[in-house]
Write a protein that holds these residues in place. Structure first.
Motif, PDB file in Angstrom:
ATOM      1  N   VAL A 196       0.829  -1.149  -0.082  1.00 40.92           N
ATOM      2  CA  VAL A 196      -0.126   0.156   0.122  1.00 40.92           C
ATOM      3  C   VAL A 196       0.964   1.085   0.102  1.00 40.92           C
ATOM      4  CG1 VAL A 196      -1.607   1.495   1.284  1.00 40.92           C
ATOM      5  CG2 VAL A 196      -2.001  -0.951   1.075  1.00 40.92           C
ATOM      6  N   CYS A 197       2.074   1.085   0.655  1.00 33.02           N
ATOM      7  CA  CYS A 197       2.853   2.548   1.119  1.00 33.02           C
ATOM      8  C   CYS A 197       3.447   2.471  -0.554  1.00 33.02           C
ATOM      9  CB  CYS A 197       3.849   2.184   1.905  1.00 33.02           C
ATOM     10  SG  CYS A 197       4.697   0.467   1.763  1.00 33.02           S
ATOM     11  N   VAL A 198       3.977   1.627  -1.271  1.00 37.76           N
ATOM     12  CA  VAL A 198       4.560   1.544  -2.718  1.00 37.76           C
ATOM     13  C   VAL A 198       3.495   2.512  -3.548  1.00 37.76           C
ATOM     14  CG1 VAL A 198       5.224   0.567  -4.547  1.00 37.76           C
ATOM     15  CG2 VAL A 198       5.953  -0.359  -2.126  1.00 37.76           C
ATOM     16  N   GLY A 199       2.160   1.891  -3.508  1.00 34.96           N
ATOM     17  CA  GLY A 199       1.221   2.950  -4.200  1.00 34.96           C
ATOM     18  C   GLY A 199       1.133   4.437  -3.784  1.00 34.96           C
ATOM     19  N   GLY A 216      -1.787   5.602   5.783  1.00 36.03           N
ATOM     20  CA  GLY A 216      -2.630   4.660   4.922  1.00 36.03           C
ATOM     21  C   GLY A 216      -2.277   3.162   5.250  1.00 36.03           C
ATOM     22  N   CYS A 217      -1.222   2.978   5.977  1.00 34.37           N
ATOM     23  CA  CYS A 217      -0.708   1.614   6.236  1.00 34.37           C
ATOM     24  C   CYS A 217      -1.666   0.826   6.715  1.00 34.37           C
ATOM     25  CB  CYS A 217       0.917   1.782   6.739  1.00 34.37           C
ATOM     26  SG  CYS A 217       1.262  -0.069   7.284  1.00 34.37           S
ATOM     27  N   PRO A 218      -2.179  -0.146   6.341  1.00 35.18           N
ATOM     28  CA  PRO A 218      -3.452  -1.107   6.785  1.00 35.18           C
ATOM     29  C   PRO A 218      -2.938  -1.804   8.307  1.00 35.18           C
ATOM     30  CG  PRO A 218      -2.695  -2.158   4.840  1.00 35.18           C
ATOM     31  CD  PRO A 218      -1.906  -0.847   5.169  1.00 35.18           C
ATOM     32  N   LYS A 219      -1.573  -1.935   8.519  1.00 41.65           N
ATOM     33  CA  LYS A 219      -0.993  -2.715   9.832  1.00 41.65           C
ATOM     34  C   LYS A 219      -0.561  -1.805  10.658  1.00 41.65           C
ATOM     35  CE  LYS A 219      -1.745  -6.588  10.123  1.00 41.65           C
ATOM     36  NZ  LYS A 219      -2.917  -7.144  10.613  1.00 41.65           N
TER      37      LYS A 219
END
Length: 62
Positions: A15-18, A52-55
Motif C-alpha cells: 500500500v505504501c508503494v502505491g 494509510g498503512c493497513p497494519k
C-alpha cells in the motif's frame, strides 16, 4: 524525515508503494525497502503512506 518499519507488523502488501513509489519498494523476497532519508519532495506522499498503512507498521522517526 526518516521512516521506521515495524517488521513484526509489516505484511509487505505494498500500500505504501502505491502512495510513494520513489520511497518504498519491495525487494525480491517481498521485504519492504525504504529510501532514507526521505527526499523533501516526497514528504507529503510519505505522510499519506504512513497514515494509510493497513497494519500501522510505518512510523515517522524524524
Amino acid at each position: 524525515m526518516e521512516i521506521k518499519v515495524d517488521r513484526s507488523l509489516c505484511e509487505a502488501n505494498a500500500v505504501c508503494v502505491g502512495f510513494a513509489p520513489e520511497v518504498f519498494d519491495l525487494d525480491d523476497d517481498e521485504n519492504l525497502v525504504v529510501v532514507s532519508p526521505v527526499p523533501d519532495s516526497e514528504v507529503e506522499r510519505v505522510s499519506h503512506a504512513v497514515t494509510g498503512c493497513p497494519k500501522n507498521a510505518l512510523f515517522i522517526a524524524g
